[in-house]
Design a protein around this motif. Sequence first.
Motif, PDB file in Angstrom:
ATOM      1  N   TYR A 189      -9.923  -4.674   4.842  1.00 21.78           N
ATOM      2  CA  TYR A 189      -9.864  -4.144   3.345  1.00 21.78           C
ATOM      3  C   TYR A 189      -8.290  -4.443   3.192  1.00 21.78           C
ATOM      4  O   TYR A 189      -7.936  -5.096   2.104  1.00 21.78           O
ATOM      5  CB  TYR A 189     -10.444  -3.007   3.044  1.00 21.78           C
ATOM      6  N   TRP A 190      -7.433  -3.853   3.713  1.00 27.29           N
ATOM      7  CA  TRP A 190      -6.191  -3.849   3.424  1.00 27.29           C
ATOM      8  C   TRP A 190      -5.495  -5.414   3.649  1.00 27.29           C
ATOM      9  O   TRP A 190      -4.659  -5.801   2.898  1.00 27.29           O
ATOM     10  CB  TRP A 190      -5.351  -2.836   4.410  1.00 27.29           C
ATOM     11  N   LEU A 191      -6.194  -6.115   4.520  1.00 26.72           N
ATOM     12  CA  LEU A 191      -5.676  -7.309   4.697  1.00 26.72           C
ATOM     13  C   LEU A 191      -6.314  -8.245   3.610  1.00 26.72           C
ATOM     14  O   LEU A 191      -5.239  -8.951   2.767  1.00 26.72           O
ATOM     15  CB  LEU A 191      -6.340  -8.119   5.904  1.00 26.72           C
ATOM     16  N   SER A 250      -1.230   5.541  -7.385  1.00 28.48           N
ATOM     17  CA  SER A 250      -0.292   4.621  -8.047  1.00 28.48           C
ATOM     18  C   SER A 250      -0.821   3.727  -9.014  1.00 28.48           C
ATOM     19  O   SER A 250      -0.269   3.538 -10.185  1.00 28.48           O
ATOM     20  CB  SER A 250       0.397   3.529  -7.110  1.00 28.48           C
ATOM     21  N   SER A 251      -2.090   3.432  -8.991  1.00 30.06           N
ATOM     22  CA  SER A 251      -2.797   2.646  -9.786  1.00 30.06           C
ATOM     23  C   SER A 251      -3.204   3.583 -11.129  1.00 30.06           C
ATOM     24  O   SER A 251      -2.893   3.110 -12.326  1.00 30.06           O
ATOM     25  CB  SER A 251      -4.170   2.057  -9.429  1.00 30.06           C
ATOM     26  N   ILE A 252      -3.444   4.827 -10.986  1.00 33.91           N
ATOM     27  CA  ILE A 252      -3.540   5.888 -11.995  1.00 33.91           C
ATOM     28  C   ILE A 252      -2.289   5.888 -12.880  1.00 33.91           C
ATOM     29  O   ILE A 252      -2.191   5.718 -14.112  1.00 33.91           O
ATOM     30  CB  ILE A 252      -3.838   7.066 -11.576  1.00 33.91           C
ATOM     31  N   LEU A 253      -1.270   6.102 -12.159  1.00 33.15           N
ATOM     32  CA  LEU A 253       0.330   5.978 -12.788  1.00 33.15           C
ATOM     33  C   LEU A 253       0.393   4.811 -13.597  1.00 33.15           C
ATOM     34  O   LEU A 253       0.816   5.034 -14.653  1.00 33.15           O
ATOM     35  CB  LEU A 253       1.414   6.163 -11.865  1.00 33.15           C
ATOM     36  N   LEU A 304      -3.003   5.943  14.770  1.00 30.35           N
ATOM     37  CA  LEU A 304      -1.806   6.172  13.845  1.00 30.35           C
ATOM     38  C   LEU A 304      -2.010   5.094  12.869  1.00 30.35           C
ATOM     39  O   LEU A 304      -1.997   5.385  11.522  1.00 30.35           O
ATOM     40  CB  LEU A 304      -0.582   5.756  14.510  1.00 30.35           C
ATOM     41  N   VAL A 305      -2.444   3.802  13.117  1.00 28.95           N
ATOM     42  CA  VAL A 305      -2.696   2.762  12.024  1.00 28.95           C
ATOM     43  C   VAL A 305      -3.984   3.580  11.058  1.00 28.95           C
ATOM     44  O   VAL A 305      -3.521   3.191   9.794  1.00 28.95           O
ATOM     45  CB  VAL A 305      -3.232   1.526  12.670  1.00 28.95           C
ATOM     46  N   TYR A 306      -4.718   4.033  11.499  1.00 27.89           N
ATOM     47  CA  TYR A 306      -5.931   4.646  10.633  1.00 27.89           C
ATOM     48  C   TYR A 306      -5.400   5.734   9.454  1.00 27.89           C
ATOM     49  O   TYR A 306      -5.770   5.508   8.451  1.00 27.89           O
ATOM     50  CB  TYR A 306      -7.092   4.951  11.435  1.00 27.89           C
ATOM     51  N   ILE A 307      -4.698   6.527  10.218  1.00 26.96           N
ATOM     52  CA  ILE A 307      -4.041   7.516   9.421  1.00 26.96           C
ATOM     53  C   ILE A 307      -3.109   6.940   8.373  1.00 26.96           C
ATOM     54  O   ILE A 307      -3.175   7.499   7.165  1.00 26.96           O
ATOM     55  CB  ILE A 307      -3.285   8.277  10.345  1.00 26.96           C
ATOM     56  N   VAL A 308      -2.314   6.022   8.717  1.00 28.06           N
ATOM     57  CA  VAL A 308      -1.537   5.134   7.422  1.00 28.06           C
ATOM     58  C   VAL A 308      -2.429   4.494   6.588  1.00 28.06           C
ATOM     59  O   VAL A 308      -2.155   4.801   5.375  1.00 28.06           O
ATOM     60  CB  VAL A 308      -0.624   4.295   8.283  1.00 28.06           C
ATOM     61  N   LEU A 309      -3.467   3.683   7.158  1.00 27.03           N
ATOM     62  CA  LEU A 309      -4.227   2.836   6.119  1.00 27.03           C
ATOM     63  C   LEU A 309      -4.869   3.818   5.067  1.00 27.03           C
ATOM     64  O   LEU A 309      -4.947   3.501   4.017  1.00 27.03           O
ATOM     65  CB  LEU A 309      -4.960   1.922   6.805  1.00 27.03           C
ATOM     66  N   SER A 310      -5.346   4.819   5.622  1.00 26.29           N
ATOM     67  CA  SER A 310      -6.466   5.886   5.021  1.00 26.29           C
ATOM     68  C   SER A 310      -5.328   6.492   3.927  1.00 26.29           C
ATOM     69  O   SER A 310      -5.577   6.690   2.659  1.00 26.29           O
ATOM     70  CB  SER A 310      -7.065   6.832   5.809  1.00 26.29           C
ATOM     71  N   THR A 311      -4.311   7.079   4.373  1.00 26.61           N
ATOM     72  CA  THR A 311      -3.334   7.551   3.521  1.00 26.61           C
ATOM     73  C   THR A 311      -2.507   6.768   2.362  1.00 26.61           C
ATOM     74  O   THR A 311      -2.615   7.017   1.270  1.00 26.61           O
ATOM     75  CB  THR A 311      -2.021   8.179   4.244  1.00 26.61           C
ATOM     76  N   MET A 312      -2.448   5.486   2.690  1.00 27.38           N
ATOM     77  CA  MET A 312      -1.885   4.445   1.548  1.00 27.38           C
ATOM     78  C   MET A 312      -3.156   4.168   0.871  1.00 27.38           C
ATOM     79  O   MET A 312      -2.743   3.571  -0.194  1.00 27.38           O
ATOM     80  CB  MET A 312      -1.387   3.257   2.617  1.00 27.38           C
ATOM     81  N   LEU A 313      -4.424   4.177   1.388  1.00 31.31           N
ATOM     82  CA  LEU A 313      -5.310   4.036   0.295  1.00 31.31           C
ATOM     83  C   LEU A 313      -5.495   4.906  -0.826  1.00 31.31           C
ATOM     84  O   LEU A 313      -5.567   4.433  -2.158  1.00 31.31           O
ATOM     85  CB  LEU A 313      -6.750   3.809   0.977  1.00 31.31           C
ATOM     86  N   LEU A 314      -5.404   6.259  -0.447  1.00 33.86           N
ATOM     87  CA  LEU A 314      -5.277   7.394  -1.665  1.00 33.86           C
ATOM     88  C   LEU A 314      -3.908   6.974  -2.103  1.00 33.86           C
ATOM     89  O   LEU A 314      -4.144   7.199  -3.757  1.00 33.86           O
ATOM     90  CB  LEU A 314      -5.453   8.403  -0.963  1.00 33.86           C
ATOM     91  N   ILE A 327       4.178   0.769  -1.063  1.00 33.66           N
ATOM     92  CA  ILE A 327       2.644   0.953  -0.413  1.00 33.66           C
ATOM     93  C   ILE A 327       2.443  -0.263   0.352  1.00 33.66           C
ATOM     94  O   ILE A 327       2.092  -0.380   1.771  1.00 33.66           O
ATOM     95  CB  ILE A 327       1.730   1.176  -1.158  1.00 33.66           C
ATOM     96  N   PHE A 328       2.529  -1.634  -0.149  1.00 31.94           N
ATOM     97  CA  PHE A 328       2.180  -2.835   0.526  1.00 31.94           C
ATOM     98  C   PHE A 328       3.090  -2.987   1.633  1.00 31.94           C
ATOM     99  O   PHE A 328       2.849  -3.579   2.701  1.00 31.94           O
ATOM    100  CB  PHE A 328       2.356  -3.859  -0.505  1.00 31.94           C
ATOM    101  N   GLU A 329       4.295  -2.635   1.411  1.00 32.89           N
ATOM    102  CA  GLU A 329       5.534  -2.937   2.683  1.00 32.89           C
ATOM    103  C   GLU A 329       5.292  -2.024   3.851  1.00 32.89           C
ATOM    104  O   GLU A 329       5.104  -2.363   4.894  1.00 32.89           O
ATOM    105  CB  GLU A 329       6.998  -2.803   2.129  1.00 32.89           C
TER     106      GLU A 329
END
Length: 418
Positions: free
Chosen positions: A405-407, A348-351, A333-343, A5-7
């Motif tokens: 936030y992602w930064l 991932s944190s729950i897992l 595109l960037v917003y869609i990626v960042l929003s999707t990766m946020l969920l 996710i971070f990559e």
Amino acid sequence: MKKIIFEIVFITIMTFLYYIYSSWLDNSKDTDSTLYEIFSPFKLIILGSIFTIVYGAIKTILFYNLKNLSEYKKNLRNNILFEFESTLDYLDSLKNSLIEKNMNKIKWYVKYYSNIKYRPIYLNLLIDELASRMLSEHDYGDLVQSCNLAIESIKEIFQKEKDRLGYKKSENLFELKRVNEYYNKNSWIVIKFYMTLFNKDIHSDEYEVNKWKITSLYILRFSYFLYPAFFISLILFISIGAGLYSQDIVLSRYFYASFAFCVFLVASSLYLSNLIYNARKRHIRIFWPHLMIYLGFIFLIFLDIFLNIIFSPILKSSTEWYESDLITFLCYLVYIVLSTMLLSFVFSSILELFEYRTFSVLNLIFNIIIPICLFIISFTLNYFSAKNIETNKLYLINFSVIFVYWLFLMVSSRFIVK
């Protein structure tokens, strides 16, 4: 999973910043030639750095098994000649000590484990589990069954490796399967290992938690089917899109957005078919209520992609370089990626909560509560910005918040408890 996710986020942000930098330079060329001459050489350096990062990320995301394959093959000869048998002897002795409940012998075997050369992931998990129970003075009687599973699995792999060297019949993708069994935490052997843990009557609480743990291992295998699902959906949508375009039918946002649902449906079908097949083949139980909850969360991730495409605001035209058509499209595109990766980050944190079976308030706040709150706020702002036809400010504020936030998250991730 978080590393991937971070990559993905890092590559997305770096690429976006490069295009911002490039557009700024192109604008400076016309307005300030001195500034352009000073900063233009850095453009190629940044581009080269991005390609290096992308190459490393692709190796991690798509070809991480190749590195493990090389390592596995390098040690294979010694493993067949010596280490398989050595590990089996060790496990037999350890199992007998567990049956006898001889604590001194068990401690000695745990200490001696570092001398064992052939150590597949499920064997590491067995020793870790045994050591943890010894420290907490927990019952470890059910680990005899886990020992039996490890012994049977290693014997089976040992025989398969010998058969392959003897040019006898071998299964498809033999080496990749062996690498998966040796290194991956979501291999079928690891799943069967967790099935042997915690007697339902003696460890009732741990047994219930273990259901979530096992299901989290199931769901990690979902990612294997995203690649074929993506290409199947892509071929399908290109065919349908070409047909509609030939009929002079305009393709709306709903058409493009439904691609996300198509990928999810195809991946889910492939995943569930494979899961049911292997569950029957390997006599593994599926905890359907837990699995449906996890799949529901994955559905929310794809639903987020769908809604972000539908509600992408039409940014107002401007003569400023930073509001060009290319940068505007990249913002989408960037917003869609960042929003999707946020969920995905929350998922991932729950897992991880079930993987490590530990609870941390700091982890809950930083890795689950704050991202969920930010996602809700961001989605709401995105919806209202799509309805606002007068100004771009709301969308730019929303984009800036999630971007910053992602930064912050990438910089601070080293200091936040996992």
